[in-house]
Design an enzyme around this catalytic site. Structure first.
Site, PDB file in Angstrom:
ATOM      1  CE1 TYR A  21      -4.305  -2.236  -2.426  1.00  8.74           C
ATOM      2  CE2 TYR A  21      -6.434  -3.203  -2.954  1.00  8.74           C
ATOM      3  CZ  TYR A  21      -5.311  -3.150  -2.156  1.00  8.74           C
ATOM      4  OH  TYR A  21      -5.181  -4.015  -1.094  1.00  8.74           O
ATOM      5  CG  ASP A  22      -9.358  -2.821  -7.821  1.00  4.15           C
ATOM      6  OD1 ASP A  22      -8.915  -2.489  -6.712  1.00  4.15           O
ATOM      7  OD2 ASP A  22     -10.574  -2.790  -8.105  1.00  4.15           O
ATOM      8  CB  THR A  67     -22.253  -7.877   1.779  1.00  2.00           C
ATOM      9  OG1 THR A  67     -21.740  -8.438   0.563  1.00  2.00           O
ATOM     10  CG2 THR A  67     -23.769  -7.882   1.777  1.00  2.00           C
TER      11      THR A  67
HETATM   12  P1  NAD Z   1      -0.989  -0.585   5.339  1.00  2.00           P
HETATM   13  O1  NAD Z   1      -1.185   0.579   4.472  1.00  2.00           O
HETATM   14  O2  NAD Z   1      -1.199  -0.445   6.798  1.00  2.00           O
HETATM   15  O3  NAD Z   1       0.455  -1.227   5.130  1.00  2.00           O
HETATM   16  C1  NAD Z   1       1.159  -1.151   3.908  1.00  2.00           C
HETATM   17  C2  NAD Z   1       2.595  -0.814   4.222  1.00  2.00           C
HETATM   18  O4  NAD Z   1       3.343  -0.763   2.996  1.00  2.00           O
HETATM   19  C3  NAD Z   1       2.746   0.542   4.895  1.00  2.00           C
HETATM   20  O5  NAD Z   1       3.550   0.432   6.047  1.00  2.00           O
HETATM   21  C4  NAD Z   1       3.418   1.407   3.824  1.00  2.00           C
HETATM   22  O6  NAD Z   1       4.189   2.437   4.360  1.00  2.00           O
HETATM   23  C5  NAD Z   1       4.207   0.370   3.059  1.00  2.00           C
HETATM   24  N1  NAD Z   1       4.531   0.764   1.673  1.00  2.00           N
HETATM   25  C6  NAD Z   1       3.684   1.261   0.738  1.00  2.00           C
HETATM   26  N2  NAD Z   1       4.341   1.492  -0.409  1.00  2.00           N
HETATM   27  C7  NAD Z   1       5.630   1.119  -0.196  1.00  2.00           C
HETATM   28  C8  NAD Z   1       6.803   1.129  -0.996  1.00  2.00           C
HETATM   29  N3  NAD Z   1       6.801   1.588  -2.255  1.00  2.00           N
HETATM   30  N4  NAD Z   1       7.951   0.692  -0.446  1.00  2.00           N
HETATM   31  C9  NAD Z   1       8.008   0.250   0.840  1.00  2.00           C
HETATM   32  N5  NAD Z   1       6.921   0.230   1.644  1.00  2.00           N
HETATM   33  C10 NAD Z   1       5.753   0.653   1.136  1.00  2.00           C
HETATM   34  O7  NAD Z   1      -1.940  -1.726   4.748  1.00  2.00           O
HETATM   35  P2  NAD Z   1      -2.315  -3.146   5.347  1.00  2.00           P
HETATM   36  O8  NAD Z   1      -3.748  -3.140   5.645  1.00  2.00           O
HETATM   37  O9  NAD Z   1      -1.345  -3.541   6.395  1.00  2.00           O
HETATM   38  O10 NAD Z   1      -2.089  -4.057   4.064  1.00  2.00           O
HETATM   39  C11 NAD Z   1      -0.893  -4.801   3.878  1.00  2.00           C
HETATM   40  C12 NAD Z   1      -0.954  -5.537   2.548  1.00  2.00           C
HETATM   41  O11 NAD Z   1      -2.086  -6.424   2.545  1.00  2.00           O
HETATM   42  C13 NAD Z   1      -1.124  -4.601   1.356  1.00  2.00           C
HETATM   43  O12 NAD Z   1      -0.310  -5.068   0.303  1.00  2.00           O
HETATM   44  C14 NAD Z   1      -2.572  -4.740   0.995  1.00  2.00           C
HETATM   45  O13 NAD Z   1      -2.796  -4.547  -0.374  1.00  2.00           O
HETATM   46  C15 NAD Z   1      -2.876  -6.177   1.404  1.00  2.00           C
HETATM   47  N6  NAD Z   1      -4.310  -6.327   1.721  1.00  2.00           N
HETATM   48  C16 NAD Z   1      -4.823  -5.753   2.849  1.00  2.00           C
HETATM   49  C17 NAD Z   1      -6.179  -5.871   3.112  1.00  2.00           C
HETATM   50  C18 NAD Z   1      -6.786  -5.269   4.342  1.00  2.00           C
HETATM   51  O14 NAD Z   1      -7.998  -5.419   4.546  1.00  2.00           O
HETATM   52  N7  NAD Z   1      -6.050  -4.622   5.203  1.00  2.00           N
HETATM   53  C19 NAD Z   1      -7.005  -6.569   2.217  1.00  2.00           C
HETATM   54  C20 NAD Z   1      -6.450  -7.103   1.072  1.00  2.00           C
HETATM   55  C21 NAD Z   1      -5.081  -6.999   0.837  1.00  2.00           C
END
Ligand code: NAD
Ligand code: UDP
Length: 320
Positions: free
Chosen positions: A152-153, A217
């Protein structure tokens, strides 16, 4: 039905059926945009979009970002990627593929079109286990490239690299948001992250499992605030490309979070301690000076308040 209304601004949201993506789609449709959600369903839930599916300005397609595509749009938000460690580690190679190959496909699609603004949902995980505190955007990070979080990172770090290289090479208008821990309604019941785990455990009357000593934290931002930040960044002038931290700069220890949730959900649960996962960052708090200055944005929802609708959502999902 007005599905192909070309006069309306068209916005592509990848990861649209996910937690943040679905709230973003709601907010964009409310702003009268024509929204196309794209998702492969790996961690998303179609029920997150049920309120939008019959809306004339909304469409959803099932597509994996790692396969090339051609979709015309004025704006693209790239949210596709599982965000919870439990979900992104389930198939670590798919996570890398989505962040690298998927981002390449996305940027190739944007490159074909003149003036397609493209925003990357990057992450505080760029900073890894940070050695400076709070984290400013110029901090280069402390990521273990071989650890279990690296898919991920490092995937997200490479995605940022691709965004900046496409910007330099092809003058694509880019926006890079570094999102910190976000919570709210529509998190999956089996999401596996701390807010959803603690709420579930408290609702079940089970013990709350704090990993490690609970002194690590995190800074939690409500999804409604976050979505406003993402849209503000997309709407910002073209020279505002980021990266820009989006998060609520109030830090809580994990033990404090457990206490807050236990005061909101009364029952027999007590706090117990379990082993800390490998690579778990010790502290995280955004410096949001840039977001305030360039976007005029800062979160408004306190954790204690934001947990109310989150707990209400979990109760409604739980007891239906
Ligand atoms: P989530 O897992 O609920 O949503 C991610 C979505 O992407 C899902 O619906 C999944 O089915 C879809 N997906 C994954 N791989 C895919 C692919 N190859 N093709 C098409 N769709 C694909 O996560 P979230 O919490 O809604 O996060 C959304 C974005 O925000 C992510 O990119 C995540 O890295 C980023 N983000 C989220 C957070 C958090 O705290 N939720 C923090 C930092 C960054
Ligand atoms: N955590 C915990 N109990 C849980 C889930 C997570 O104590 O049931 C801790 C975890 O070790 C980490 C913090 O809470 O220190 C946030 O974890 P999460 O998975 O929510 O997000 P991330 O580590 O990606 O910030």
């Amino acid at each position: 039905m007005d599905k192909n209304n070309l006069t309306r601004e068209r916005v592509l949201v990848t990861g649209g059926s996910g937690f943040i993506g679905s709230h973003l789609c709601d907010a964009l449709v409310r702003r009268d945009k024509s929204v196309l959600s794209m998702d492969n369903g790996i961690s998303g839930q179609m029920k997150n979009l049920s309120q939008l599916l019959s809306h004339r300005n909304f469409e959803h397609i099932q597509h994996d970002l790692t396969l090339p595509f051609e979709i015309d749009a004025n704006e693209v938000y790239n949210l596709a990627c599982p965000a919870s460690p439990k979900h992104y580690q389930k198939d670590a190679i798919a996570t890398v593929r989505t962040n690298v190959l998927g981002t390449l496909n996305l940027l190739e699609n944007s490159k074909r079109q003149l003036g397609c603004k493209t925003l990357q949902a990057s992450t505080s995980e760029i900073y890894g286990d940070p050695e400076i505190h709070p984290q400013t955007e110029d901090y280069k990070g402390n990521v273990d490239p071989t650890g279990p979080r690296a898919c991920y990172d490092e995937g997200k770090r490479c995605a940022e690299t691709l965004f900046f290289d496409y910007h330099r090479s092809f003058e694509i208008e880019i926006k890079v948001a570094r999102i910190f821990n976000t919570y709210g309604p529509r998190m999956r019941l089996d999401d596996g992250r701390v807010v959803s785990n603690f709420i579930r455990q408290a609702l079940d009357g089970q013990d709350i499992q704090v990993y490690g000593n609970g002194q690590q934290t995190r800074s939690f931002c409500h999804v409604d605030d976050l979505v406003e930040g993402l849209i503000s960044l997309m709407d910002a002038p073209s020279h505002v490309i980021g990266p820009i931290n989006l998060g609520r700069p109030i830090e809580f220890t994990i033990l404090e979070l457990a206490d807050i949730i236990l005061t909101k959900i009364s029952g027999p649960s007590k706090i117990v301690f379990a082993p800390l996962p490998e690579d778990d960052p010790k502290q995280r708090k955004p410096d949001i000076t840039r977001a305030k200055e360039y976007l005029g944005w800062e979160p408004e929802i306190a954790l204690e308040d934001g947990l109310e609708d989150t707990i209400a959502y979990f109760k409604s999902e739980y007891f239906k």
